[in-house]
Motif scaffolding. Structure first.
Motif, PDB file in Angstrom:
ATOM      1  N   LEU A 222       0.835  -1.205   0.000  1.00  0.00           N
ATOM      2  CA  LEU A 222       0.000   0.000   0.000  1.00  0.00           C
ATOM      3  C   LEU A 222       0.865   1.248   0.000  1.00  0.00           C
ATOM      4  O   LEU A 222       1.853   1.321   0.744  1.00  0.00           O
ATOM      5  N   ASP A 223       0.496   2.247  -0.814  1.00  0.00           N
ATOM      6  CA  ASP A 223       1.216   3.512  -0.741  1.00  0.00           C
ATOM      7  C   ASP A 223       0.585   4.400   0.331  1.00  0.00           C
ATOM      8  O   ASP A 223      -0.363   4.011   1.022  1.00  0.00           O
ATOM      9  N   ALA A 224       1.119   5.602   0.495  1.00  0.00           N
ATOM     10  CA  ALA A 224       0.678   6.482   1.575  1.00  0.00           C
ATOM     11  C   ALA A 224      -0.779   6.902   1.443  1.00  0.00           C
ATOM     12  O   ALA A 224      -1.396   7.316   2.427  1.00  0.00           O
ATOM     13  N   ALA A 225      -1.340   6.763   0.239  1.00  0.00           N
ATOM     14  CA  ALA A 225      -2.744   7.138   0.028  1.00  0.00           C
ATOM     15  C   ALA A 225      -3.682   5.953   0.187  1.00  0.00           C
ATOM     16  O   ALA A 225      -4.898   6.096   0.085  1.00  0.00           O
ATOM     17  N   GLY A 226      -3.147   4.755   0.409  1.00  0.00           N
ATOM     18  CA  GLY A 226      -3.975   3.561   0.570  1.00  0.00           C
ATOM     19  C   GLY A 226      -4.201   2.805  -0.722  1.00  0.00           C
ATOM     20  O   GLY A 226      -4.966   1.834  -0.753  1.00  0.00           O
ATOM     21  N   THR A 227      -3.533   3.189  -1.800  1.00  0.00           N
ATOM     22  CA  THR A 227      -3.670   2.488  -3.075  1.00  0.00           C
ATOM     23  C   THR A 227      -2.837   1.207  -3.051  1.00  0.00           C
ATOM     24  O   THR A 227      -1.676   1.214  -2.660  1.00  0.00           O
ATOM     25  N   ILE A 228      -3.476   0.113  -3.489  1.00  0.00           N
ATOM     26  CA  ILE A 228      -2.762  -1.174  -3.555  1.00  0.00           C
ATOM     27  C   ILE A 228      -1.948  -1.174  -4.843  1.00  0.00           C
ATOM     28  O   ILE A 228      -2.509  -1.270  -5.945  1.00  0.00           O
ATOM     29  N   ILE A 229      -0.651  -1.034  -4.725  1.00  0.00           N
ATOM     30  CA  ILE A 229       0.185  -0.899  -5.930  1.00  0.00           C
ATOM     31  C   ILE A 229       0.798  -2.237  -6.365  1.00  0.00           C
ATOM     32  O   ILE A 229       1.298  -2.349  -7.476  1.00  0.00           O
ATOM     33  N   SER A 230       0.736  -3.253  -5.497  1.00  0.00           N
ATOM     34  CA  SER A 230       1.236  -4.574  -5.893  1.00  0.00           C
ATOM     35  C   SER A 230       0.636  -5.620  -4.967  1.00  0.00           C
ATOM     36  O   SER A 230       0.503  -5.391  -3.757  1.00  0.00           O
ATOM     37  N   SER A 231       0.263  -6.776  -5.521  1.00  0.00           N
ATOM     38  CA  SER A 231      -0.300  -7.844  -4.712  1.00  0.00           C
ATOM     39  C   SER A 231      -0.419  -9.105  -5.551  1.00  0.00           C
ATOM     40  O   SER A 231      -0.484  -9.052  -6.786  1.00  0.00           O
ATOM     41  N   ASN A 232      -0.439 -10.270  -4.855  1.00  0.00           N
ATOM     42  CA  ASN A 232      -0.721 -11.513  -5.568  1.00  0.00           C
ATOM     43  C   ASN A 232      -2.224 -11.622  -5.876  1.00  0.00           C
ATOM     44  O   ASN A 232      -2.629 -12.460  -6.681  1.00  0.00           O
ATOM     45  N   LEU A 233      -3.047 -10.770  -5.228  1.00  0.00           N
ATOM     46  CA  LEU A 233      -4.463 -10.668  -5.573  1.00  0.00           C
ATOM     47  C   LEU A 233      -4.588  -9.700  -6.744  1.00  0.00           C
ATOM     48  O   LEU A 233      -4.689  -8.480  -6.573  1.00  0.00           O
ATOM     49  N   ASN A 235      -6.814  -8.853  -8.852  1.00  0.00           N
ATOM     50  CA  ASN A 235      -7.997  -7.987  -9.010  1.00  0.00           C
ATOM     51  C   ASN A 235      -8.010  -6.816  -8.040  1.00  0.00           C
ATOM     52  O   ASN A 235      -8.837  -5.897  -8.154  1.00  0.00           O
ATOM     53  N   LYS A 236      -7.076  -6.821  -7.063  1.00  0.00           N
ATOM     54  CA  LYS A 236      -7.042  -5.729  -6.083  1.00  0.00           C
ATOM     55  C   LYS A 236      -6.008  -4.655  -6.440  1.00  0.00           C
ATOM     56  O   LYS A 236      -6.029  -3.565  -5.857  1.00  0.00           O
ATOM     57  N   VAL A 237      -5.096  -4.948  -7.381  1.00  0.00           N
ATOM     58  CA  VAL A 237      -4.047  -3.997  -7.742  1.00  0.00           C
ATOM     59  C   VAL A 237      -4.671  -2.754  -8.371  1.00  0.00           C
ATOM     60  O   VAL A 237      -5.475  -2.851  -9.290  1.00  0.00           O
ATOM     61  N   GLY A 238      -4.316  -1.599  -7.841  1.00  0.00           N
ATOM     62  CA  GLY A 238      -4.848  -0.335  -8.332  1.00  0.00           C
ATOM     63  C   GLY A 238      -6.017   0.180  -7.521  1.00  0.00           C
ATOM     64  O   GLY A 238      -6.378   1.361  -7.633  1.00  0.00           O
ATOM     65  N   GLU A 239      -6.633  -0.699  -6.690  1.00  0.00           N
ATOM     66  CA  GLU A 239      -7.749  -0.261  -5.844  1.00  0.00           C
ATOM     67  C   GLU A 239      -7.233   0.551  -4.658  1.00  0.00           C
ATOM     68  O   GLU A 239      -6.092   0.402  -4.238  1.00  0.00           O
ATOM     69  N   LYS A 240      -8.130   1.370  -4.122  1.00  0.00           N
ATOM     70  CA  LYS A 240      -7.784   2.175  -2.964  1.00  0.00           C
ATOM     71  C   LYS A 240      -8.569   1.665  -1.756  1.00  0.00           C
ATOM     72  O   LYS A 240      -9.785   1.490  -1.827  1.00  0.00           O
ATOM     73  N   SER A 241      -7.852   1.389  -0.666  1.00  0.00           N
ATOM     74  CA  SER A 241      -8.500   0.868   0.542  1.00  0.00           C
ATOM     75  C   SER A 241      -7.986   1.641   1.754  1.00  0.00           C
ATOM     76  O   SER A 241      -6.939   1.307   2.325  1.00  0.00           O
ATOM     77  N   THR A 242      -8.708   2.680   2.120  1.00  0.00           N
ATOM     78  CA  THR A 242      -8.312   3.460   3.302  1.00  0.00           C
ATOM     79  C   THR A 242      -8.484   2.646   4.578  1.00  0.00           C
ATOM     80  O   THR A 242      -7.771   2.857   5.559  1.00  0.00           O
TER      81      THR A 242
END
Length: 602
Positions: A222-233, A235-242
């Motif tokens: 997760l970056d500082a804004a809560g964006t998922i920038i890398s994952s083995n999931l 479908n979650k890459v690029g999503e934002k999860s605060t």
């Protein structure tokens, strides 16, 4: 009953080993079975979480390794004068621009290998230069305009002192990636003259943690804004999860006593572990699906059946191998016990059992080594006795004294009293040094004085057609060496190296080479035909007439050095017909503190 007891006594070793092993196997199996059945799902998940904390540390290490590579590359680019010159020079014609591109890529080539293991790309963009210098255009096909409008470029200009990591969701021409940017600044003024971009594909970043993921164990960055920038999931890459970001921050709170949290995200229950990556200003999050883990636990009945089967098989294997091994060992013990006293030549033999064969082999090897040691010891004692006898024979040759005194007599008769006095003084000094203990170790400077006295005597007798030069390193003058170790080679050079040539020189060089004192005696005389004698064996095969002064020959010096210091030291002779001879004497570095042990050994 008595027969049974006797059998037990004869196989006492086997019975002990077998009983102890069987009891151990059964006990361990019972404990493991009980522990497996008693283990609750919560305990299993907790244990899994502790393990994953270590896994997170390992993944963090990989991220830090990449960060270190980025920092190293950035420093090298920042400190490169050619890159700075090209980025700051005004735009020229096509030839100048081509030369500039060649110069800057030539400087970037040795830097790029730092990033190559991570499949990362490197681009340098000048503040005024219209052309970006891209190390791999196919990796990130981006134009100057796109780079200047890229958020990574803007952020670098806003914070020129920092290395910034930002997520790029990708376009039709390139995949999602993480872009690192750093402003290139003048040290003195702080002015920005360019920007360095280092990009790595999200798929390559995923390789940092791929080996640690599964269906129930996921990694997210997760970056500082809560964006998922890398994952083995995927479908979650690029999503934002605060929500996930808040959990991660809470988990990283120093006041928190727990290393994990039970959370509900994405509509599922997870155990969450996280670690803050300060270099990236990102969070590494590990989500563990506890329900999937508990469902994968083995049921108790299956554990019991497997344990019983393992115990039965283990007991059977232990019985067979323990019996075979102890039988061979018992036979070996019997052979060693029955060996004749002091009969070292009798070897033992075992036909079965790996351990028994190894012991028998080691025992026989020990016997062979003992025989070799005794042989070497006897040979060394013979050699030492022989050398000691030879040392007793190292007396001053009376012919040398007679001829020297005769020469002095003629000098006096011819009115050369000064030369005669100098020759007598040299002879006295030489005799004083030579007639003392032959085993004595003397400083290099004293050995050189002895050589100078000997050379003066020869110059007085035969003239100065043969010149002798001394080159002694100042740091070697106080090292010790055996007395009369160099004089035989000077004498050989004087009387055997110039049979055809009537003039020449002899060079004496003494210097330290690593942990050795190296003395060289070089002449440009007639040389020798060394055909059939290797350089290694030449000192042993070298034959010359009896020495005129001390009787110490070349071969004797070689054996004397090896007896005193070991086989790693000695004399090496190389010679070429009509060109001269080189003698190299290698000795250890001996000072006044370490000399006593060599004198004692000698």
């Amino acid at each position: 009953m008595s027969r049974f007891i006797q059998t037990i006594k004869n196989n006492n070793l086997f019975v002990k080993i077998f009983v102890v092993t069987v009891v151990s196997i059964v006990s361990v199996s019972i404990l493991i079975t009980y522990s497996s059945i008693s283990m609750s799902g919560a305990l299993f998940v907790k244990t899994f979480g502790i393990t994953n904390t270590k896994v997170l540390n390992q993944i963090t290490t990989k991220f830090e390794s990449y960060s270190y590579a980025v920092v190293s590359a950035a420093i090298k680019v920042q400190n490169n004068g050619t890159i700075k010159r090209v980025l700051t020079e005004p735009e020229g014609n096509s030839l100048a621009m081509g030369r500039s591109a060649h110069d800057i890529l030539e400087q970037m080539d040795p830097i790029y290998p730092i990033l190559e293991p991570y499949e990362a790309n490197m681009i340098v963009l000048g503040k005024n230069n219209p052309n970006p210098f891209n190390m791999n255009y196919s990796f990130w096909s981006v134009s100057e305009k796109q780079l200047r409008e890229h958020q990574a470029h803007k952020s670098a200009l806003e914070q020129p002192d920092k290395i910034l990591y930002q997520y790029d969701p990708g376009t039709a021409t390139y995949p999602p990636m993480i872009v690192t940017s750093k402003a290139l600044t003048e040290r003195s003024t702080g002015n920005v003259y360019g920007t360095l971009f280092i990009s790595i594909k999200e798929s390559e970043l995923q390789s940092f943690y791929d080996g640690y993921t599964s269906d129930a164990n996921s990694i997210l960055l997760l970056d500082a804004a809560g964006t998922i920038i890398s994952s083995n999931l995927k479908n979650k890459v690029g999503e934002k999860s605060t929500q996930l970001l808040d959990y991660s921050k809470k988990n990283d709170d120093p006041t928190s006593t727990s290393t994990y949290q039970n959370v509900e995200v994405f509509g599922e229950k997870y155990m969450l572990l996280s670690k803050y990556l300060p270099t990236y200003d990102m969070y590494l999050v590990n989500l563990i699906d506890t329900n999937s883990l508990i469902e994968n636990l083995v049921n108790p009945k299956q554990i019991v059946l497997i344990s019983i089967g393992i115990v039965i098989l283990a007991v059977l294997v232990v019985f067979i191998f323990t019996r075979r091994m102890t039988k061979s060992l018992s036979k070996l013990v019997q052979q060693i016990s029955n060996m004749a006293k002091y009969n070292f030549s009798k070897k033992v033999s075992v036909s079965h059992g790996y351990e028994a064969k190894k012991i028998a082999s080691a025992f026989n090897y020990m016997l062979n080594e003992l025989h070799d040691y005794v042989s070497i010891l006897i040979e060394t004692q013979k050699k030492q006795s022989k050398v000691e006898l030879e040392v007793l024979q190292h007396q001053i040759n009376p012919h040398f004294l007679y001829n020297t005194l005769t020469s002095v007599k003629f000098m006096v008769q011819q009115g050369q009293e000064g030369k005669a006095t100098e020759t007598i003084d040299s002879l006295i000094s030489l005799l004083q040094s030579s007639l003392t203990n032959i085993n004595e170790m003397i400083p290099v400077k004293q050995e050189v004085v002895n050589l100078e006295n000997y050379v003066k005597i020869n110059h007085g007798r035969y003239g100065k057609q043969i010149q002798v030069n001394y080159f002694v390193s100042p740091d070697c003058r106080d090292y010790l060496l055996p007395k009369l170790v160099l004089q035989p080679f000077i004498e050989n050079a004087f009387f055997h190296a110039f049979s055809k040539k009537k003039e020449g020189y002899i060079q004496v060089l003494i210097a330290r080479k690593e942990d050795r004192l190296v003395c060289e005696v070089i002449d440009n005389g007639d040389g020798m035909d060394t055909k059939g004698n290797s350089a290694k064996n030449l000192p042993l095969n070298f034959k010359s007439k009896r020495q005129l002064f001390s009787g110490i020959g070349v071969r004797n010096v070689h054996e004397r050095i090896q007896l005193l210091f070991g086989k790693d030291y000695g004399v090496k002779i190389s010679s070429e017909l009509d060109k001269g001879t080189t003698v190299v004497i290698e000795l250890p570095l001996v000072n006044s503190e370490s000399a006593s042990k060599y004198i004692t050994n000698f």
